[in-house]
Design a protein around this motif. Structure first.
Motif, PDB file in Angstrom:
ATOM      1  N   PHE A   1       0.889  -1.103   0.007  1.00  0.00           N
ATOM      2  CA  PHE A   1      -0.098  -0.034  -0.032  1.00  0.00           C
ATOM      3  C   PHE A   1       0.904   1.579  -0.025  1.00  0.00           C
ATOM      4  CE2 PHE A   1      -2.802  -3.376   0.925  1.00  0.00           C
ATOM      5  CZ  PHE A   1      -4.325  -2.719   0.691  1.00  0.00           C
ATOM      6  N   HIS A   2       2.105   0.978   0.031  1.00  0.00           N
ATOM      7  CA  HIS A   2       3.032   2.418  -0.050  1.00  0.00           C
ATOM      8  C   HIS A   2       4.050   1.818  -0.984  1.00  0.00           C
ATOM      9  CE1 HIS A   2       0.760   4.809   2.926  1.00  0.00           C
ATOM     10  NE2 HIS A   2       0.939   3.593   3.723  1.00  0.00           N
ATOM     11  N   ASP A   3       3.775   1.202  -1.955  1.00  0.00           N
ATOM     12  CA  ASP A   3       5.000   0.479  -2.774  1.00  0.00           C
ATOM     13  C   ASP A   3       5.489   1.639  -3.524  1.00  0.00           C
ATOM     14  OD1 ASP A   3       6.502  -1.315  -4.381  1.00  0.00           O
ATOM     15  OD2 ASP A   3       4.899  -2.518  -4.676  1.00  0.00           O
ATOM     16  N   ASN A   4       7.001   1.676  -3.414  1.00  0.00           N
ATOM     17  CA  ASN A   4       7.761   2.723  -3.945  1.00  0.00           C
ATOM     18  C   ASN A   4       8.171   2.379  -5.448  1.00  0.00           C
ATOM     19  OD1 ASN A   4       9.973   0.690  -3.769  1.00  0.00           O
ATOM     20  ND2 ASN A   4      10.876   1.781  -2.024  1.00  0.00           N
ATOM     21  N   ARG A   5       7.814   1.313  -5.705  1.00  0.00           N
ATOM     22  CA  ARG A   5       7.781   1.124  -7.377  1.00  0.00           C
ATOM     23  C   ARG A   5       6.930   1.909  -8.102  1.00  0.00           C
ATOM     24  NH1 ARG A   5       6.334  -5.138  -8.167  1.00  0.00           N
ATOM     25  NH2 ARG A   5       4.597  -4.465  -6.917  1.00  0.00           N
ATOM     26  N   TYR A   6       5.800   2.396  -7.475  1.00  0.00           N
ATOM     27  CA  TYR A   6       4.856   3.460  -8.144  1.00  0.00           C
ATOM     28  C   TYR A   6       5.151   4.587  -8.022  1.00  0.00           C
ATOM     29  CZ  TYR A   6       2.118  -1.048  -8.278  1.00  0.00           C
ATOM     30  OH  TYR A   6       1.725  -2.501  -8.783  1.00  0.00           O
ATOM     31  N   TYR A   7       6.232   4.953  -7.269  1.00  0.00           N
ATOM     32  CA  TYR A   7       6.614   6.396  -7.111  1.00  0.00           C
ATOM     33  C   TYR A   7       6.481   7.461  -8.321  1.00  0.00           C
ATOM     34  CZ  TYR A   7       8.701  10.319  -4.603  1.00  0.00           C
ATOM     35  OH  TYR A   7       9.134  11.555  -3.924  1.00  0.00           O
ATOM     36  N   ASN A   8       7.068   7.091  -9.234  1.00  0.00           N
ATOM     37  CA  ASN A   8       7.057   7.875 -10.544  1.00  0.00           C
ATOM     38  C   ASN A   8       6.069   7.174 -11.550  1.00  0.00           C
ATOM     39  OD1 ASN A   8       9.234   9.635  -9.828  1.00  0.00           O
ATOM     40  ND2 ASN A   8      10.666   8.114  -9.964  1.00  0.00           N
ATOM     41  N   GLU A   9       5.279   6.372 -11.300  1.00  0.00           N
ATOM     42  CA  GLU A   9       4.379   5.671 -12.216  1.00  0.00           C
ATOM     43  C   GLU A   9       3.387   6.840 -12.548  1.00  0.00           C
ATOM     44  OE1 GLU A   9       2.623   2.503 -14.329  1.00  0.00           O
ATOM     45  OE2 GLU A   9       4.174   2.481 -13.092  1.00  0.00           O
ATOM     46  N   PRO A  10       3.195   7.071 -13.897  1.00  0.00           N
ATOM     47  CA  PRO A  10       2.050   8.074 -14.310  1.00  0.00           C
ATOM     48  C   PRO A  10       0.773   7.758 -14.119  1.00  0.00           C
ATOM     49  CG  PRO A  10       3.065   6.983 -16.329  1.00  0.00           C
ATOM     50  CD  PRO A  10       3.842   6.523 -15.228  1.00  0.00           C
ATOM     51  N   GLY A  11      -0.343   8.556 -13.837  1.00  0.00           N
ATOM     52  CA  GLY A  11      -1.855   8.354 -13.867  1.00  0.00           C
ATOM     53  C   GLY A  11      -1.872   7.953 -12.349  1.00  0.00           C
ATOM     54  N   ASN A  12      -3.290   7.677 -12.112  1.00  0.00           N
ATOM     55  CA  ASN A  12      -3.560   7.458 -10.605  1.00  0.00           C
ATOM     56  C   ASN A  12      -4.241   6.090 -10.603  1.00  0.00           C
ATOM     57  OD1 ASN A  12      -4.450  10.666 -11.035  1.00  0.00           O
ATOM     58  ND2 ASN A  12      -3.249  10.001  -9.156  1.00  0.00           N
ATOM     59  N   MET A  13      -4.711   5.374 -11.582  1.00  0.00           N
ATOM     60  CA  MET A  13      -5.457   3.859 -11.483  1.00  0.00           C
ATOM     61  C   MET A  13      -4.179   3.056 -12.190  1.00  0.00           C
ATOM     62  SD  MET A  13      -8.468   3.850  -9.875  1.00  0.00           S
ATOM     63  CE  MET A  13      -9.355   2.749 -10.968  1.00  0.00           C
ATOM     64  N   ILE A  14      -3.802   2.336 -11.511  1.00  0.00           N
ATOM     65  CA  ILE A  14      -2.508   1.504 -12.157  1.00  0.00           C
ATOM     66  C   ILE A  14      -3.105   0.084 -12.289  1.00  0.00           C
ATOM     67  CG2 ILE A  14      -0.215   0.912 -11.845  1.00  0.00           C
ATOM     68  CD1 ILE A  14       0.020   3.336 -10.060  1.00  0.00           C
ATOM     69  N   GLN A  15      -3.220  -0.334 -13.327  1.00  0.00           N
ATOM     70  CA  GLN A  15      -3.603  -1.844 -13.428  1.00  0.00           C
ATOM     71  C   GLN A  15      -2.793  -2.846 -12.887  1.00  0.00           C
ATOM     72  OE1 GLN A  15      -5.592  -2.895 -17.253  1.00  0.00           O
ATOM     73  NE2 GLN A  15      -4.695  -4.817 -17.172  1.00  0.00           N
ATOM     74  N   VAL A  16      -3.051  -3.671 -11.787  1.00  0.00           N
ATOM     75  CA  VAL A  16      -2.251  -4.864 -11.315  1.00  0.00           C
ATOM     76  C   VAL A  16      -2.522  -6.105 -11.995  1.00  0.00           C
ATOM     77  CG1 VAL A  16      -1.593  -5.961  -9.217  1.00  0.00           C
ATOM     78  CG2 VAL A  16      -2.044  -3.361  -9.429  1.00  0.00           C
ATOM     79  N   ILE A  17      -3.991  -6.416 -11.961  1.00  0.00           N
ATOM     80  CA  ILE A  17      -4.415  -7.535 -12.689  1.00  0.00           C
ATOM     81  C   ILE A  17      -5.724  -7.287 -13.441  1.00  0.00           C
ATOM     82  CG2 ILE A  17      -5.489  -9.943 -11.868  1.00  0.00           C
ATOM     83  CD1 ILE A  17      -4.287  -9.779  -9.395  1.00  0.00           C
ATOM     84  N   PRO A  18      -5.625  -7.778 -14.609  1.00  0.00           N
ATOM     85  CA  PRO A  18      -4.564  -8.634 -15.500  1.00  0.00           C
ATOM     86  C   PRO A  18      -3.306  -7.631 -15.537  1.00  0.00           C
ATOM     87  CG  PRO A  18      -6.612  -8.786 -16.481  1.00  0.00           C
ATOM     88  CD  PRO A  18      -6.723  -7.668 -15.383  1.00  0.00           C
ATOM     89  N   SER A  19      -2.183  -8.356 -15.658  1.00  0.00           N
ATOM     90  CA  SER A  19      -1.028  -7.961 -15.681  1.00  0.00           C
ATOM     91  C   SER A  19      -0.859  -7.108 -16.885  1.00  0.00           C
ATOM     92  CB  SER A  19       0.219  -8.744 -15.686  1.00  0.00           C
ATOM     93  OG  SER A  19       1.398  -8.335 -15.867  1.00  0.00           O
ATOM     94  N   ARG A  20      -0.231  -5.727 -16.774  1.00  0.00           N
ATOM     95  CA  ARG A  20      -0.046  -4.999 -18.152  1.00  0.00           C
ATOM     96  C   ARG A  20       1.041  -5.691 -18.844  1.00  0.00           C
ATOM     97  NH1 ARG A  20       1.169   0.539 -15.039  1.00  0.00           N
ATOM     98  NH2 ARG A  20       2.229  -1.221 -13.851  1.00  0.00           N
ATOM     99  N   GLN A  21       1.721  -6.497 -18.391  1.00  0.00           N
ATOM    100  CA  GLN A  21       2.927  -7.164 -19.386  1.00  0.00           C
ATOM    101  C   GLN A  21       2.262  -8.392 -20.267  1.00  0.00           C
ATOM    102  OE1 GLN A  21       3.764  -6.119 -16.177  1.00  0.00           O
ATOM    103  NE2 GLN A  21       4.813  -4.595 -16.730  1.00  0.00           N
TER     104      GLN A  21
END
Length: 265
Positions: free
Chosen positions: A245-265
Motif C-alpha cells: 500500500f506504499h509501494d515505492n515501485r509506483y513512485y514515478n508511475e504516471p496516472g492514478n489508476m494502475i492496473q495490477v490484474i490482469p497484468s499489463r505485461q
C-alpha cells in the motif's frame, strides 16, 4: 447494530449462490487496480524495524480497487485532509474519491469496503461509501471507535448495520481470505487470493516495501514486532506476490489508476 462474521457469512453464501455462474473459479473477470493519490518521502526508521538512520525513502500513498463478478470492492480508502497532507509533505495529492469518479466509479456504486486497519490513510474517506458493506477486524474496529480524530468516519460507522467484524479470519465470496495479523496495529489484517497460478497478498501496512518481505526487515511502525515478523516470514516462504500500500515501485508511475490484474505485461 454492528454485525459479526456469522451474519456476513450467511449473506455472502447467498450472494455466491446467485453469482456463481459468472465464473467457475471466480477469477476470470477479476480486475485489480492500485489507486495512487500522492507521493512523499518517509523516514527509514518507520519503514524498517531497528533502523536509526535519518535517511528517507520514496513512499507512495495508495489503496486498491477490485472488480469481481458484480462487486466493486475497495481495500482501504485513502484520505482527504489538507492538514495531514501538509504534515506528511505529500505531493501530487488527489482526493481519492475524485480519482475513482474520473474513472467511472461513483462512491455510491461501491458494494464492499475491506479495511486492513484504521489508520487515517486507510479509512479516511470511508464515509463516502454509503451503500457499501464494510468488513473490518473486531479489535481494530473497537480500537478505532474509542479513538480521536476522523470524527466524520466514526460517526458514519456508529450503529451502522452494514459493518461486519471478524475475530481471526473470514473468506469472502469463496475467494478472498481476510486474515488478522496484528503486527502493524492491534487488528491489522491482510487479504489473500489466487488468480491463475499466482497467489497474491494485499499486505495492508504489515509491509511498506518488498524489502520488508524479501530480506525479512520488520516494519518499523508496529504494535507487535513478533506478529509482524512472523507474518513476513510466512509470506516470504509462501511465494505469494505482495500488493503493498506504499509501494515505492509506483513512485514515478504516471496516472492514478494502475492496473495490477490482469497484468499489463
Amino acid at each position: 447494530m454492528i454485525r459479526t462474521a456469522a451474519g456476513l457469512i450467511m449473506s455472502i453464501m447467498l450472494l455466491f449462490s446467485l453469482s456463481a455462474g459468472c465464473s467457475s473459479k471466480g477469477e476470470n473477470n477479476l480486475k485489480v487496480y492500485a489507486v495512487k493519490y500522492g507521493k512523499s518521502e518517509f523516514p527509514r526508521k518507520f519503514i524498517y524495524y531497528g533502523d536509526n538512520t535519518a535517511d528517507k525513502l520514496p513512499f507512495t500513498w495508495l489503496f486498491y480497487y477490485i472488480e469481481f463478478r458484480d462487486r466493486r470492492i475497495l481495500v482501504d480508502t485513502g484520505f482527504n485532509n489538507e492538514k495531514l497532507r501538509r504534515m506528511f509533505d505529500i505531493s501530487d495529492f488527489r482526493n481519492p474519491v475524485d480519482i475513482l469518479k474520473e474513472n467511472g466509479i461513483g462512491p455510491e456504486t461501491i458494494t464492499d469496503v475491506i479495511i486492513t486497519h484504521s489508520h487515517f490513510d486507510h479509512i479516511g474517506t470511508l464515509n463516502n461509501y454509503v451503500n457499501a458493506r464494510i468488513i473490518i477486524n473486531k479489535k481494530e474496529f473497537s480500537s478505532f471507535m474509542k479513538g480521536n480524530g476522523l470524527n466524520e468516519v466514526r460517526e458514519f460507522l456508529k450503529d451502522n448495520s452494514d459493518v461486519y467484524t471478524f475475530e481471526e479470519s473470514i473468506t469472502l465470496f469463496d475467494f478472498f481470505r481476510i486474515q488478522k495479523v496484528g503486527g502493524h496495529s492491534v487488528g491489522s489484517s491482510v487479504i489473500i487470493f489466487k488468480h491463475g497460478e499466482t497467489e497474491y497478498c494485499l499486505t495492508g501496512d504489515e509491509a511498506y516495501t518488498e524489502d520488508n518481505i524479501t530480506n525479512l526487515k520488520g516494519n518499523g511502525s508496529v504494535v507487535s514486532h513478533s506478529n509482524n515478523i512472523r507474518f513476513l516470514k510466512e509470506l516470504n516462504k509462501s511465494g505469494a506476490k505482495p500488493l503493498i500500500f506504499h509501494d515505492n515501485r509506483y513512485y514515478n508511475e504516471p496516472g492514478n489508476m494502475i492496473q495490477v490484474i490482469p497484468s499489463r505485461q
